[in-house]
Design a protein around this motif. Structure first.
Motif, PDB file in Angstrom:
ATOM      1  N   PRO A  23      49.800  55.641  56.776  1.00 21.95           N
ATOM      2  CA  PRO A  23      48.655  56.096  57.574  1.00 21.95           C
ATOM      3  C   PRO A  23      48.030  55.035  58.480  1.00 21.95           C
ATOM      4  O   PRO A  23      47.124  55.349  59.240  1.00 21.95           O
ATOM      5  CB  PRO A  23      47.647  56.527  56.504  1.00 21.95           C
ATOM      6  N   VAL A  24      48.498  53.797  58.375  1.00 19.61           N
ATOM      7  CA  VAL A  24      47.873  52.712  59.141  1.00 19.61           C
ATOM      8  C   VAL A  24      48.894  52.080  60.081  1.00 19.61           C
ATOM      9  O   VAL A  24      49.997  51.725  59.661  1.00 19.61           O
ATOM     10  CB  VAL A  24      47.322  51.607  58.214  1.00 19.61           C
ATOM     11  N   ARG A  26      49.188  49.795  64.206  1.00 19.97           N
ATOM     12  CA  ARG A  26      48.474  48.883  65.106  1.00 19.97           C
ATOM     13  C   ARG A  26      48.718  49.311  66.542  1.00 19.97           C
ATOM     14  O   ARG A  26      49.866  49.417  66.963  1.00 19.97           O
ATOM     15  CB  ARG A  26      48.959  47.440  64.917  1.00 19.97           C
ATOM     16  N   VAL A  37      45.431  43.876  70.268  1.00 20.22           N
ATOM     17  CA  VAL A  37      46.042  44.651  69.182  1.00 20.22           C
ATOM     18  C   VAL A  37      44.966  44.931  68.140  1.00 20.22           C
ATOM     19  O   VAL A  37      44.101  44.093  67.886  1.00 20.22           O
ATOM     20  CB  VAL A  37      47.254  43.886  68.587  1.00 20.22           C
ATOM     21  N   PRO A  39      44.305  47.229  64.324  1.00 18.48           N
ATOM     22  CA  PRO A  39      44.798  48.168  63.318  1.00 18.48           C
ATOM     23  C   PRO A  39      43.939  49.432  63.294  1.00 18.48           C
ATOM     24  O   PRO A  39      42.720  49.345  63.393  1.00 18.48           O
ATOM     25  CB  PRO A  39      44.656  47.386  62.009  1.00 18.48           C
ATOM     26  N   ARG A 109      40.976  60.722  59.123  1.00 14.17           N
ATOM     27  CA  ARG A 109      39.568  60.477  58.826  1.00 14.17           C
ATOM     28  C   ARG A 109      39.211  59.089  59.367  1.00 14.17           C
ATOM     29  O   ARG A 109      40.003  58.166  59.268  1.00 14.17           O
ATOM     30  CB  ARG A 109      39.380  60.493  57.303  1.00 14.17           C
ATOM     31  N   SER A 110      38.038  58.967  59.933  1.00  9.54           N
ATOM     32  CA  SER A 110      37.662  57.658  60.483  1.00  9.54           C
ATOM     33  C   SER A 110      37.207  56.708  59.385  1.00  9.54           C
ATOM     34  O   SER A 110      36.573  57.109  58.425  1.00  9.54           O
ATOM     35  CB  SER A 110      36.534  57.832  61.500  1.00  9.54           C
ATOM     36  N   TRP A 111      37.568  55.425  59.534  1.00  6.55           N
ATOM     37  CA  TRP A 111      37.096  54.415  58.591  1.00  6.55           C
ATOM     38  C   TRP A 111      35.648  54.010  58.858  1.00  6.55           C
ATOM     39  O   TRP A 111      34.959  53.526  57.980  1.00  6.55           O
ATOM     40  CB  TRP A 111      37.944  53.148  58.703  1.00  6.55           C
ATOM     41  N   VAL A 112      35.261  54.126  60.115  1.00  7.17           N
ATOM     42  CA  VAL A 112      33.908  53.683  60.469  1.00  7.17           C
ATOM     43  C   VAL A 112      33.213  54.815  61.215  1.00  7.17           C
ATOM     44  O   VAL A 112      33.864  55.727  61.727  1.00  7.17           O
ATOM     45  CB  VAL A 112      33.937  52.405  61.346  1.00  7.17           C
ATOM     46  N   SER A 113      31.891  54.733  61.284  1.00  4.46           N
ATOM     47  CA  SER A 113      31.146  55.817  61.917  1.00  4.46           C
ATOM     48  C   SER A 113      31.196  55.695  63.442  1.00  4.46           C
ATOM     49  O   SER A 113      31.500  54.643  63.991  1.00  4.46           O
ATOM     50  CB  SER A 113      29.704  55.773  61.423  1.00  4.46           C
ATOM     51  N   ARG A 115      33.192  57.130  65.572  1.00  6.12           N
ATOM     52  CA  ARG A 115      34.485  57.311  66.246  1.00  6.12           C
ATOM     53  C   ARG A 115      34.728  58.802  66.437  1.00  6.12           C
ATOM     54  O   ARG A 115      35.511  59.419  65.730  1.00  6.12           O
ATOM     55  CB  ARG A 115      35.603  56.673  65.432  1.00  6.12           C
TER      56      ARG A 115
END
Lengths: 135, 135
Positions: A23-24, A26, A37, A39, A109-113, A115
């Motif tokens: 899922p990850v 770059r 670049v 991630p 799903r976003s890792w941070v708000s 987005r």
């Protein structure tokens, strides 16, 4: 098939399958004429990679209708065994109402708000390599 | 300190420490006017990153005295927690006799055969982010 460096060359179908397993990745782009670049998590959707971005972020600005690369890998740190896949394609914002609902469903799903923008990278060229045991 | 996206900004010293903890990164360069990226193992040496390359490989040709980026990360796939560090700097072949012996000693072991050329990326700018728990 093996390349000049002795790495196994993966075909397009193998590359696409591998992209769905991690899922990850770059994203590689140009920012103020310099290589950049970052991630990000992503998903594969309709021949494209989907990522999330803020509306005004550096990433969103830099990759608006740009040609970008996207790299995913899974490599054992000690042995170097593993694989990598690189996509090169054109990026753009998903904003057509007919696509937005389906893309929202497929998007990671976003890792941070903050987005709240969906970016699509249309998979143009795709290449992959597998590294076996080092002799 | 936190950036606009809510990610913790790492200072130069932290970034340099983190670079020493992971042996695999991704070199970002331009290949025939397109963005390119390749995973490689590396080591930190004398304010530079050292990688191995074949003498005539695409990588060696593309990054001869070029400005490149180099990305290292450690990110949990499920939670997105982790960190990433990006170096931007000038790359070049290490071929001065006075440096070669020490660089050879510090250089990473090659995963594939034929990578007998040492490339140094002088660490220019360095930036890093840490992602905590997603709210």
């Amino acid at each position: 098939m093996f390349d000049a460096a002795g790495l196994e060359v993966l075909d397009r179908a193998e590359c696409l399958e591998l992209l769905k397993t991690v899922p990850v990745g770059r994203i590689v782009f140009t920012d103020q004429a310099l290589p950049a670049v970052l991630p990000v998590n992503y998903s594969v959707w309709d021949g494209s990679l989907l990522i999330r971005s803020g509306a005004g972020g550096k990433l969103a600005v830099a990759i608006r209708n740009a040609v970008v690369a996207f790299e995913v890998d899974e490599i054992d740190r000690d042995s170097g065994k593993g694989w990598s896949v690189v996509v090169v394609g054109r990026s753009g914002v998903v904003d057509h109402p007919a696509e937005l609902a389906a893309a929202e469903e497929a998007a990671p799903r976003s890792w941070v708000s903050g987005r709240d923008r969906l970016i699509r990278i249309v998979i143009g060229s795709i290449s992959g390599r597998r590294v076996g045991e080092v002799p």
